[in-house]
Scaffold this motif. Structure first.
Motif, PDB file in Angstrom:
ATOM      1  N   ASP A 138       3.290   1.027  -4.637  1.00  0.00           N
ATOM      2  CA  ASP A 138       1.807   1.362  -3.985  1.00  0.00           C
ATOM      3  C   ASP A 138       1.263   0.076  -3.542  1.00  0.00           C
ATOM      4  O   ASP A 138       0.750   0.338  -2.616  1.00  0.00           O
ATOM      5  CB  ASP A 138       1.207   2.064  -5.284  1.00  0.00           C
ATOM      6  CG  ASP A 138       1.642   3.324  -5.817  1.00  0.00           C
ATOM      7  OD1 ASP A 138       2.245   4.184  -4.574  1.00  0.00           O
ATOM      8  OD2 ASP A 138       1.858   3.682  -6.855  1.00  0.00           O
ATOM      9  N   ALA A 139       1.419  -1.007  -4.451  1.00  0.00           N
ATOM     10  CA  ALA A 139       0.872  -2.328  -3.793  1.00  0.00           C
ATOM     11  C   ALA A 139       1.407  -2.748  -2.831  1.00  0.00           C
ATOM     12  O   ALA A 139       0.687  -3.088  -1.732  1.00  0.00           O
ATOM     13  CB  ALA A 139       0.956  -3.290  -5.101  1.00  0.00           C
ATOM     14  N   ILE A 140       2.459  -2.650  -2.473  1.00  0.00           N
ATOM     15  CA  ILE A 140       3.381  -2.792  -1.137  1.00  0.00           C
ATOM     16  C   ILE A 140       2.963  -2.079   0.012  1.00  0.00           C
ATOM     17  O   ILE A 140       2.671  -2.572   1.158  1.00  0.00           O
ATOM     18  CB  ILE A 140       4.778  -2.791  -1.204  1.00  0.00           C
ATOM     19  CG1 ILE A 140       5.420  -3.857  -2.315  1.00  0.00           C
ATOM     20  CG2 ILE A 140       5.594  -3.158   0.163  1.00  0.00           C
ATOM     21  CD1 ILE A 140       6.806  -3.648  -2.690  1.00  0.00           C
ATOM     22  N   ASP A 141       2.819  -0.788  -0.191  1.00  0.00           N
ATOM     23  CA  ASP A 141       2.148   0.267   0.948  1.00  0.00           C
ATOM     24  C   ASP A 141       0.777  -0.341   1.166  1.00  0.00           C
ATOM     25  O   ASP A 141       0.674  -0.233   2.354  1.00  0.00           O
ATOM     26  CB  ASP A 141       2.295   1.545   0.273  1.00  0.00           C
ATOM     27  CG  ASP A 141       3.638   2.143   0.237  1.00  0.00           C
ATOM     28  OD1 ASP A 141       4.570   1.678   0.855  1.00  0.00           O
ATOM     29  OD2 ASP A 141       3.638   3.138  -0.377  1.00  0.00           O
ATOM     30  N   LEU A 142       0.043  -0.446   0.203  1.00  0.00           N
ATOM     31  CA  LEU A 142      -1.502  -1.080   0.623  1.00  0.00           C
ATOM     32  C   LEU A 142      -1.335  -2.407   1.466  1.00  0.00           C
ATOM     33  O   LEU A 142      -2.065  -2.584   2.248  1.00  0.00           O
ATOM     34  CB  LEU A 142      -2.255  -0.982  -0.552  1.00  0.00           C
ATOM     35  CG  LEU A 142      -3.731  -1.073  -0.469  1.00  0.00           C
ATOM     36  CD1 LEU A 142      -4.523  -0.360  -1.555  1.00  0.00           C
ATOM     37  CD2 LEU A 142      -4.199  -2.628  -0.393  1.00  0.00           C
ATOM     38  N   ILE A 143      -0.881  -3.185   0.631  1.00  0.00           N
ATOM     39  CA  ILE A 143      -0.868  -4.862   1.090  1.00  0.00           C
ATOM     40  C   ILE A 143      -0.246  -5.041   2.379  1.00  0.00           C
ATOM     41  O   ILE A 143      -0.659  -5.787   3.351  1.00  0.00           O
ATOM     42  CB  ILE A 143      -0.314  -5.905   0.054  1.00  0.00           C
ATOM     43  CG1 ILE A 143      -1.483  -5.806  -1.061  1.00  0.00           C
ATOM     44  CG2 ILE A 143      -0.307  -7.144   0.371  1.00  0.00           C
ATOM     45  CD1 ILE A 143      -1.101  -6.574  -2.320  1.00  0.00           C
ATOM     46  N   VAL A 144       1.025  -4.460   2.469  1.00  0.00           N
ATOM     47  CA  VAL A 144       1.899  -4.640   3.650  1.00  0.00           C
ATOM     48  C   VAL A 144       1.489  -3.594   4.871  1.00  0.00           C
ATOM     49  O   VAL A 144       1.293  -3.921   5.968  1.00  0.00           O
ATOM     50  CB  VAL A 144       3.482  -4.680   3.279  1.00  0.00           C
ATOM     51  CG1 VAL A 144       4.269  -4.624   4.525  1.00  0.00           C
ATOM     52  CG2 VAL A 144       3.605  -5.662   2.253  1.00  0.00           C
ATOM     53  N   GLY A 145       1.490  -2.390   4.406  1.00  0.00           N
ATOM     54  CA  GLY A 145       1.216  -1.100   5.077  1.00  0.00           C
ATOM     55  C   GLY A 145       0.051  -1.318   5.638  1.00  0.00           C
ATOM     56  O   GLY A 145      -0.227  -1.027   7.215  1.00  0.00           O
ATOM     57  N   LYS A 146      -1.139  -1.451   5.098  1.00  0.00           N
ATOM     58  CA  LYS A 146      -2.564  -1.832   5.757  1.00  0.00           C
ATOM     59  C   LYS A 146      -3.002  -2.968   5.720  1.00  0.00           C
ATOM     60  O   LYS A 146      -4.136  -3.113   6.270  1.00  0.00           O
ATOM     61  CB  LYS A 146      -3.565  -1.030   4.690  1.00  0.00           C
ATOM     62  CG  LYS A 146      -3.165   0.430   4.350  1.00  0.00           C
ATOM     63  CD  LYS A 146      -4.053   0.951   3.817  1.00  0.00           C
ATOM     64  CE  LYS A 146      -3.833   2.539   3.445  1.00  0.00           C
ATOM     65  NZ  LYS A 146      -3.710   3.487   4.747  1.00  0.00           N
ATOM     66  N   ARG A 147      -2.021  -4.156   5.773  1.00  0.00           N
ATOM     67  CA  ARG A 147      -2.302  -5.446   5.994  1.00  0.00           C
ATOM     68  C   ARG A 147      -3.431  -6.070   5.331  1.00  0.00           C
ATOM     69  O   ARG A 147      -4.299  -6.589   5.964  1.00  0.00           O
ATOM     70  CB  ARG A 147      -2.480  -5.613   7.616  1.00  0.00           C
ATOM     71  CG  ARG A 147      -1.485  -5.488   8.193  1.00  0.00           C
ATOM     72  CD  ARG A 147      -1.271  -5.982   9.622  1.00  0.00           C
ATOM     73  NE  ARG A 147      -1.346  -7.207   9.864  1.00  0.00           N
ATOM     74  CZ  ARG A 147      -0.189  -7.953  10.101  1.00  0.00           C
ATOM     75  NH1 ARG A 147       1.112  -7.193   9.993  1.00  0.00           N
ATOM     76  NH2 ARG A 147       0.148  -9.428   9.993  1.00  0.00           N
TER      77      ARG A 147
END
Length: 313
Positions: A138-147
């Motif tokens: 979930d953290a990866i999705d937010l930090i990487v996915g949403k930059r």
């Protein structure tokens, strides 16, 4: 060869130095394998928060002292999250974008008056957050996915109980092995600036292109790297107040970036393993390395690049 920059600010250009090898784009999987129940284990739980009524000056001083890129703003009574200030917001305030309108319009260009306004005037109110039961994916999705460089972790009552950042994710992910090298994942032909470019001009570039750092190049030689943290520290360290005579914002943002670049320049090379570079970033708490080949700058590799790559394994 550099791109034709006629009519552009001389500090705003790309470095067109692809190096010896043909380094095409690398495709990554969009989602890593599940990593359940580990988010709070990698997060920072002793989070420093401030109130929205704190002055911009004191907020920046807090971020500079603690070495933070982001500062959650919470209600004094309930402790609920009300907003967040990031280092990019400070760059924006210094001349990069819309937040600079606070200085120009509300305070008629008076920097001293503007910097004593409250943090709520430049904070982001709609904060992207995580919950303690979220997993690392979930953290990866937010930090990487949403930059996003990081996000607060809040409980059911919207109180901040942790913070997770790119650096936290990198620490969790770099332990494995990858066959990829720096040249496989770095950004190519990076946008660069020059040592005599003004703080105001660099701030505009950072906000326009969503960068937190720019290599500084003089006569095709890597001079250093200027970061959003350098601009923030210029205020937070008190150095900015030594430059003020009339109080006009122009006199504090016209300074060339060579004057605010801090730290020793550290670089890496295209053939180095990303495992080794990730380890160096974690150990030295460095967010990015310029990539050089035959003493020429050919790219940049950042925490974001490594987290995106390592998370896709």
């Amino acid at each position: 060869m550099h791109e034709n920059n006629s009519g552009q600010n001389k500090g705003e250009r790309h470095l067109m130095s692809p190096g010896k090898l043909n380094r095409g784009p690398i495709e990554f999987k969009s989602r890593p394998a599940e990593r359940q129940g580990e988010l709070m284990a990698i997060a920072t739980t002793n989070v420093v928060c401030a109130q929205p009524t704190m002055s911009i000056c004191n907020g920046v001083a807090t971020m500079t002292r603690e070495g933070f890129r982001r500062l959650p703003l919470t209600d004094a009574g309930s402790g609920q999250l009300k907003g967040i200030i990031t280092v990019s917001d400070i760059v924006d305030f210094m001349g990069g974008g819309d937040r600079h309108n606070l200085v120009k319009n509300k305070h008629q260009g008076n920097f001293l008056s503007a910097i004593n306004d409250s943090l709520r005037t430049i904070m982001t109110e709609q904060v992207m957050t995580l919950q303690p039961n979220n997993n690392i994916n979930d953290a990866i999705d937010l930090i990487v996915g949403k930059r996003h460089g990081g996000a607060p972790i809040v409980d059911d009552e919207s109180r901040v109980i942790g913070m997770v950042t790119e650096h936290d994710l990198l620490k969790a992910l770099f332990q494995g092995q990858s066959l990829l090298s720096v040249e496989d994942v770095m950004s190519h032909s990076p946008r660069v600036t020059n040592p005599d470019c003004s703080i105001a001009s660099v701030a505009k570039q950072m906000i326009k292109y969503h960068f937190r750092r720019l290599p500084v190049v003089s006569d095709d030689v890597l001079f250093g790297i200027v970061t959003a943290m350098d601009i923030m520290k210029y205020i937070g360290s008190g150095e900015v107040f030594k430059r003020i005579q009339t109080g006009d914002v122009g006199e504090v943002t016209a300074l060339p970036v060579r004057s605010i670049i801090t730290g020793n320049l550290q670089t890496t090379t295209p053939e180095k393993s990303i495992n080794e570079v990730a380890r160096e970033m974690v150990q030295k708490r460095i967010g990015a390395f310029p990539v050089t080949e035959d003493a020429r700058l050919i790219g940049m590799i950042t925490e974001f690049d490594l987290v995106r790559t390592l998370a896709s394994r």
